[in-house]
Design a protein around this motif. Structure first.
Motif, PDB file in Angstrom:
ATOM      1  N   MET A   1       0.808  -1.222   0.000  1.00 17.47           N
ATOM      2  CA  MET A   1       0.000   0.000   0.000  1.00 17.47           C
ATOM      3  C   MET A   1       0.844   1.277   0.000  1.00 17.47           C
ATOM      4  O   MET A   1       0.346   2.364   0.294  1.00 17.47           O
ATOM      5  CB  MET A   1      -0.962   0.006   1.192  1.00 17.47           C
ATOM      6  CG  MET A   1      -0.314  -0.140   2.548  1.00 17.47           C
ATOM      7  SD  MET A   1      -1.537  -0.048   3.905  1.00 17.47           S
ATOM      8  CE  MET A   1      -2.634  -1.384   3.503  1.00 17.47           C
TER       9      MET A   1
ATOM     10  N   PRO B   1       2.549   4.650  -1.122  1.00 14.77           N
ATOM     11  CA  PRO B   1       2.296   5.671  -2.155  1.00 14.77           C
ATOM     12  C   PRO B   1       3.467   5.722  -3.142  1.00 14.77           C
ATOM     13  O   PRO B   1       4.583   5.290  -2.835  1.00 14.77           O
ATOM     14  CB  PRO B   1       2.207   6.979  -1.355  1.00 14.77           C
ATOM     15  CG  PRO B   1       2.045   6.577   0.064  1.00 14.77           C
ATOM     16  CD  PRO B   1       2.710   5.244   0.206  1.00 14.77           C
TER      17      PRO B   1
ATOM     18  N   THR C   1      -6.645  -4.823   5.152  1.00 17.96           N
ATOM     19  CA  THR C   1      -5.266  -5.315   5.167  1.00 17.96           C
ATOM     20  C   THR C   1      -5.186  -6.826   5.351  1.00 17.96           C
ATOM     21  O   THR C   1      -4.151  -7.416   5.128  1.00 17.96           O
ATOM     22  CB  THR C   1      -4.449  -4.637   6.288  1.00 17.96           C
ATOM     23  OG1 THR C   1      -5.073  -4.922   7.550  1.00 17.96           O
ATOM     24  CG2 THR C   1      -4.394  -3.146   6.070  1.00 17.96           C
TER      25      THR C   1
ATOM     26  N   SER D   1      -2.448   1.126   7.564  1.00 17.28           N
ATOM     27  CA  SER D   1      -2.603   2.020   6.418  1.00 17.28           C
ATOM     28  C   SER D   1      -2.397   3.496   6.730  1.00 17.28           C
ATOM     29  O   SER D   1      -1.901   4.240   5.878  1.00 17.28           O
ATOM     30  CB  SER D   1      -3.985   1.827   5.783  1.00 17.28           C
ATOM     31  OG  SER D   1      -5.016   2.120   6.697  1.00 17.28           O
TER      32      SER D   1
ATOM     33  N   ALA E   1       0.341   3.909   4.099  1.00 13.86           N
ATOM     34  CA  ALA E   1      -0.253   4.421   2.858  1.00 13.86           C
ATOM     35  C   ALA E   1      -0.306   5.942   2.819  1.00 13.86           C
ATOM     36  O   ALA E   1      -0.871   6.521   1.889  1.00 13.86           O
ATOM     37  CB  ALA E   1      -1.663   3.856   2.691  1.00 13.86           C
TER      38      ALA E   1
END
Length: 512
Positions: free
Chosen positions: A16, A18, A141, A206, A210
């Motif tokens: 996850m 970026p 997840t 996350s 993320a």
């Protein structure tokens, strides 16, 4: 290395990340800004790559003096000399893990059932250091997870069993679907029934892995976890004097957004108008955000008509996001399997200012049982049992709970909105203060439709005119006013039809 601090437990997931970020760069930002323990969890990574990542992660964690836990792979944990290992229920048995890693390593275990607490209690100290408690909410997840989300109530059951089994050596982290919009209430609601134990931290993936700015995201999480107290509702009071809540209703004219059963809608609207409030009935999800942003708005959520659960949960989350109060009436809580599932999902979805119900409903929500005949209570429980059940509801959901009947019971479960992370709230459910509201017997309340539902309307109006530290007082005043109006209507009416009219009239007169 210092003793492990479980406050903010980061679990990694490189799937996850970026664009432009790496697992190590996100980890570095997290550690720099307050992550206190790390679990390297890379399910789909080959052993060679996992070892390379683990070595880099260990170097970073050692720099910040933070423990590195390896998920599942005991061999890799030993190879890189990690601080510990975390395994699930379907992984290598805990006694074998401890034998392999020795007495000094941290061993963590995923726990979702009280029976699993019984097992770790049987093993005793020296086998497990901490447990990951969950899954709290749905999460993306673990797409293959077979666990049904337990909500904060489920976390509390685990904490309560830990206390019962005297497992004081076990630390706990809540895991699963935790984000900035729900962490405060999970910390607030998750505690043992004796009030002496809360979770030791939260675990997430996350919101850091993320994030486009993992450092800022970590700082936000630490700020939430450092809060000394929790405030879920914006004070709407024009006058902070709790003696003037009735006057505040008149001054503010709260907007009561009803999501309620069809039988109650017309009567509830008239009750709202009689006490000086403005009613609106809407199950249109697109309206919820606009409605909750109106000054002095409140949501009355009544599950008498089984609506789409997604709509109800969306309403709860939307009003919580704007710190607007919600009054929940879990109608017919366990009258059918469909109602039971719906009501449990709604209860897990947010923070409520007040939960009200009849004896059967409150007994059901409390976990003590509760017989239902349709949406009506058919139990014959003693006052002492009703008080205990209402205290349990107030405690479990950190709310003001109301059990209606010939004697109404109002219990304050807010415990001054105390921050309980790593400490508990200091009081048990049996310690919670309550008010008994007595009046002359009004049998006609049971001969009309929506009398209990309309009490919810009055409570909603008064709660909205209070601040979060005087909600208990507001609820007591609302129930007292409603009982007074009913008693007066009972004395003047000729039957159930005129009782309805006289009740509205007396609510209007009593609210003036």
């Amino acid at each position: 290395m210092k003793a492990a601090d479980y406050t903010l437990y980061l679990v990694t997931d490189s799937t996850m990340l970026p664009e432009g970020k790496t697992l190590i760069s996100q980890l570095a930002e997290g550690l720099k800004n307050g992550v206190t323990i790390v679990q390297l969890r890379e399910k789909d990574t080959d052993a060679k790559t996992f070892v390379a990542l683990a070595l880099e992660a260990k170097k970073l964690c050692d720099h910040y003096n933070v423990p590195l836990i390896i998920n599942d792979r005991v061999d890799i944990a030993l190879a890189i000399d990690a601080s510990g290992i975390h395994v699930g229920q379907d992984d290598i048995p805990i006694p074998m893990v401890r034998k392999l890693v020795g007495p000094e390593k941290i061993v963590g275990w995923s726990v979702g059932k009280v029976e699993e607490v019984d097992q770790l209690a049987e093993w005793g100290p020296g086998m497990i250091n901490y447990i990951g408690v969950g899954t709290v909410f749905d999460t993306q997840t673990k797409k293959d997870s077979k666990k049904i989300p337990m909500g904060p109530e489920g976390v509390s059951r685990i904490l309560t069993r830990l206390q019962e089994k005297k497992c004081d050596w076990i630390k706990t982290v809540a895991i699963g679907g935790l984000h900035p919009d729900n962490i405060s209430r999970v910390v607030y609601q998750s505690q043992s029934l004796d009030g002496k134990r809360s979770i030791d931290g939260i675990s997430l993936v996350s919101d850091i892995m993320a994030s486009d700015d993992a450092g800022q995201s970590t700082r936000i999480l630490r700020e939430i976890l450092a809060e000394k107290s929790h405030h879920f509702f914006e004070g709407g009071a024009a006058d902070k004097n709790t003696a003037n809540i009735k006057e505040n209703v008149q001054k503010l004219s709260p907007l009561i957004h009803h999501i309620t059963n069809r039988v109650h809608q017309n009567f509830g609207a008239n009750v709202a108008l009689a006490i000086g409030c403005s009613p609106i009935m809407s199950e249109v999800a697109a309206e919820f955000e606009d409605l909750c942003k109106i000054p002095h708005s409140v949501l009355l959520l009544n599950t008498g008509t089984v609506a789409d659960v997604g709509i109800l949960i969306h309403a709860v989350k939307t009003y919580n996001s704007q710190k607007r109060p919600i009054v929940l009436d879990p109608v017919g809580f366990s009258a059918s399997s469909a109602r039971l599932i719906l009501n449990k999902k709604v209860l897990s979805a947010g923070q409520f200012a007040c939960i009200k119900g009849n004896t059967g409903e409150i007994m059901g929500v409390s976990g003590l049982g509760g017989a239902m005949k349709g949406v009506d209570s058919s139990g014959d429980d003693s006052l002492e049992t009703r008080i205990e059940a209402t205290q349990l509801v107030a405690f479990k959901y950190r709310t003001v709970a109301v059990c209606t009947g010939e004697i109404d019971i109002v219990v304050d479960g807010t415990a001054s909105l105390k921050r309980p992370l790593q400490s508990g709230v200091g009081v048990s459910s049996a310690d919670l203060s309550y008010e008994l509201i007595k009046s002359e017997n009004v049998p006609l309340f049971g001969r009309i439709t929506a009398s209990g539902c309309s009490l919810g309307t009055v409570i909603a109006g008064f709660v909205c005119a209070a601040n979060d530290e005087s909600i208990f007082t507001a609820v007591v005043q609302a129930v007292t006013l409603y009982k007074l109006a009913g008693t007066r209507a009972n004395a003047t009416c000729k039957g159930s039809g005129s009782f309805l009219v006289d009740l509205i009239d007396n609510l209007y007169l009593a609210a003036e």
